[in-house]
Design an enzyme around this catalytic site. Structure first.
Site, short mmCIF file in Angstrom:
data_model
loop_
_atom_site.label_atom_id
_atom_site.label_comp_id
_atom_site.label_asym_id
_atom_site.label_seq_id
_atom_site.Cartn_x
_atom_site.Cartn_y
_atom_site.Cartn_z
N GLN A 27 1.08 -8.80 -6.49
CA GLN A 27 2.28 -8.61 -5.67
C GLN A 27 3.18 -9.84 -5.73
O GLN A 27 4.40 -9.71 -5.81
CB GLN A 27 1.90 -8.33 -4.21
N GLN A 83 -9.12 -11.45 1.59
CA GLN A 83 -10.32 -12.17 2.07
C GLN A 83 -10.09 -13.68 2.17
O GLN A 83 -10.84 -14.36 2.87
CB GLN A 83 -11.54 -11.86 1.18
N HIS A 107 0.06 -6.18 3.60
CA HIS A 107 -1.02 -5.30 4.04
C HIS A 107 -1.44 -5.80 5.41
O HIS A 107 -1.52 -7.01 5.64
CB HIS A 107 -2.17 -5.36 3.03
N GLY A 133 1.52 -4.26 -7.84
CA GLY A 133 2.54 -5.28 -8.02
C GLY A 133 3.27 -5.20 -9.36
O GLY A 133 4.48 -5.40 -9.43
N SER A 251 -0.73 25.07 -18.75
CA SER A 251 -0.83 26.49 -19.12
C SER A 251 -1.23 27.33 -17.90
O SER A 251 -1.80 26.80 -16.94
CB SER A 251 -1.89 26.66 -20.20
N1 LIG Z 1 -2.45 -5.48 -5.68
C1 LIG Z 1 -1.50 -4.69 -5.18
O1 LIG Z 1 -0.75 -4.06 -5.92
C2 LIG Z 1 -1.27 -4.57 -3.70
C3 LIG Z 1 -1.64 -5.59 -2.86
N2 LIG Z 1 -1.26 -5.56 -1.54
C4 LIG Z 1 -1.58 -6.69 -0.69
O2 LIG Z 1 -0.92 -7.85 -1.20
C5 LIG Z 1 -1.69 -9.02 -0.91
C6 LIG Z 1 -1.96 -9.77 -2.22
O3 LIG Z 1 -2.78 -8.97 -3.02
P1 LIG Z 1 -2.77 -9.10 -4.62
O4 LIG Z 1 -1.37 -9.29 -5.10
O5 LIG Z 1 -3.57 -7.95 -5.12
O6 LIG Z 1 -3.57 -10.45 -4.84
P2 LIG Z 1 -3.98 -11.13 -6.24
O7 LIG Z 1 -5.45 -11.30 -6.23
O8 LIG Z 1 -3.38 -10.40 -7.39
O9 LIG Z 1 -3.26 -12.54 -6.15
C7 LIG Z 1 -3.58 -13.49 -5.17
C8 LIG Z 1 -2.96 -14.81 -5.56
O10 LIG Z 1 -3.17 -15.75 -4.52
C9 LIG Z 1 -3.55 -16.98 -5.12
N3 LIG Z 1 -4.27 -17.84 -4.20
C10 LIG Z 1 -5.55 -17.71 -3.76
N4 LIG Z 1 -5.86 -18.72 -2.93
C11 LIG Z 1 -4.76 -19.50 -2.85
C12 LIG Z 1 -4.47 -20.70 -2.14
N5 LIG Z 1 -5.36 -21.31 -1.39
N6 LIG Z 1 -3.23 -21.23 -2.28
C13 LIG Z 1 -2.30 -20.62 -3.04
N7 LIG Z 1 -2.54 -19.49 -3.75
C14 LIG Z 1 -3.75 -18.93 -3.64
C15 LIG Z 1 -4.39 -16.54 -6.29
O11 LIG Z 1 -4.57 -17.60 -7.20
P3 LIG Z 1 -5.67 -17.53 -8.38
O12 LIG Z 1 -5.03 -16.76 -9.47
O13 LIG Z 1 -5.89 -18.95 -8.72
O14 LIG Z 1 -6.86 -16.82 -7.80
C16 LIG Z 1 -3.53 -15.40 -6.84
O15 LIG Z 1 -2.49 -15.88 -7.65
C17 LIG Z 1 -2.95 -8.52 -0.20
O16 LIG Z 1 -2.70 -8.56 1.18
C18 LIG Z 1 -3.05 -7.06 -0.65
O17 LIG Z 1 -3.76 -6.21 0.23
C19 LIG Z 1 -0.50 -4.55 -1.03
C20 LIG Z 1 -0.12 -3.51 -1.83
C21 LIG Z 1 -0.57 -3.39 -3.19
#
Ligand SMILES: NC(=O)C1=CN([C@@H]2O[C@H](COP(=O)(O)OP(=O)(O)OC[C@H]3O[C@@H](n4cnc5c(N)ncnc54)[C@H](OP(=O)(O)O)[C@@H]3O)[C@@H](O)[C@H]2O)C=CC1
Ligand SMILES: CC[C@](O)(C(C)=O)C(=O)O
Length: 329
Positions: A27, A83, A107, A133, A251
């Protein structure tokens, strides 16, 4: 139910403000680039070293720590994994919150299940695109947008809804339609959708169909095309025009099989189980299980993921998709 479109959602509430995108993942990369292309001032809070930090740099951003981004911003969108959100929020975001700032989520999990408790003087809203995303970015670039749900949890400034709408416009969602909901409704329906239908239900149906054909002696490649490959093409028709368009395109033989055999498979027992899944979500049992699973280092998650990714359909699928040069790797 009111649906908000472009004319209902001016970008002005974001004018002169800085938006922090915390987490440049699925996202995050989409929100950040769409908002920037919509004229907003965006900073990225992304932990250093990994692929997404590198990606943010390749996309022309200067990623910084979540703390620095939260400090610099007026509007802070939390897009790290659900998480990890409570830890990142408590350690890096909370110290920089003050009256006038807006906290955004995509979310409702951590707000609805009380894992994050923001101070009362900040606005807390949700802008939750109803799609992955990478499609949020792809649709925006094509001139469209992925629809979104918005919600207001706290409105300290009186401007929370306007800010959420402006944000939804910035990521392209008002091009398709934005619905107002609550954190509770979004959280419960989103978890139910991904468990019972979109991810859990569909994946289990694919594996069961594939296994049934293999156990009856059919070729793996034929079973793959029937149970996984063609699903995308059918879903495209459903996405574009519902059951009617799908019926028009398949079909009459397929349609008769759909109408008479489908309900035999997904019958009252399946719906009964769906209700149990929903109750587990509503009563917080799923949330508790997932929070404890993470605290334990995710033993079940990794074991189950390994089992599914080692399923024979994955091997045949990878081989066949390897021959389809047009598929994005
Ligand atoms: N995936 C989706 O399409 C959807 C997601 N959501 C919601 O969006 C939110 C994000 O989900 P999603 O995009 O899937 O997450 P991702 O797992 O794709 O991305 C999470 C990002 O956060 C980074 N991160 C983790 N810890 C830290 C930190 N301490 N400081 C800075 N950056 C950090 C990660 O870095 P690293 O790469 O190093 O782990 C990664 O780039 C959630 O709440 C989810 O429920 C809602 C709708 C759809
Ligand atoms: C269907 C999965 C989803 O809910 C989504 C893309 O909307 C998610 O959280 O990733």
């Amino acid at each position: 139910m009111r649906v908000f479109y472009e004319q209902d959602a001016p970008l002005e509430p974001l004018a002169g403000k800085t938006v922090a995108i915390i987490g440049y993942g699925s996202q995050g990369h989409a929100h950040a680039q769409n908002l920037r292309d919509s004229g907003c001032n965006v900073v990225i809070g992304q932990r250093a070293g990994g692929e997404n930090w590198q990606l943010a740099k390749e996309h022309g951003f200067e990623p910084m720590s979540a703390a620095d981004a939260a400090k610099a911003a007026d509007v802070i969108q939390i897009l790290v994994q659900d998480q990890y959100q409570p830890k990142v929020y408590n350690e890096e975001v909370l110290p920089h919150l003050k009256a006038g700032k807006t906290l955004v989520f995509a979310h409702g999990f951590n707000i609805h299940f009380n894992q994050i408790l923001p101070p009362k003087d900040v606005d807390v809203v949700m802008v939750a695109p109803k799609g992955p995303g990478h499609l949020v970015r792809r649709e925006y670039e094509r001139g469209g947008g992925v629809p979104a749900l918005i919600a207001v949890h706290q409105d300290a400034s009186g401007q929370a809804l306007a800010t959420a709408l402006a944000y939804a416009r910035g990521i392209g969602s008002t091009r398709s339609g934005v619905l107002q909901t609550t954190f509770q409704e979004e959280t419960e329906t989103d978890l139910f959708g991904e468990q019972a239908v979109l991810c859990g239900g569909v994946s289990a149906l694919i594996r069961a169909g594939y296994e049934t054909l293999i156990e009856a002696g059919y070729q793996p490649e034929v079973a793959y095309f029937e149970c996984m490959h063609e699903l995308k093409l059918i879903v495209d028709l459903l996405y574009e025009g519902g059951f009617k368009k799908m019926h028009h395109s398949i079909s009459d033989t397929a349609e008769y099989g759909d109408l008479t055999r489908g309900p035999r498979l997904v019958d009252g027992r399946v719906k009964q189980e769906m209700k149990r899944v929903l109750e587990e979500i509503q009563q917080g049992h799923f949330a508790r299980e997932w929070i404890l699973e993470n605290q334990a280092g995710r033993p079940s998650f990794y074991a189950l993921r390994r089992q599914v990714e080692e399923h024979p359909i994955e091997e045949v699928g990878e081989r066949l998709r390897g021959m389809m040069a047009w598929l994005k790797k």
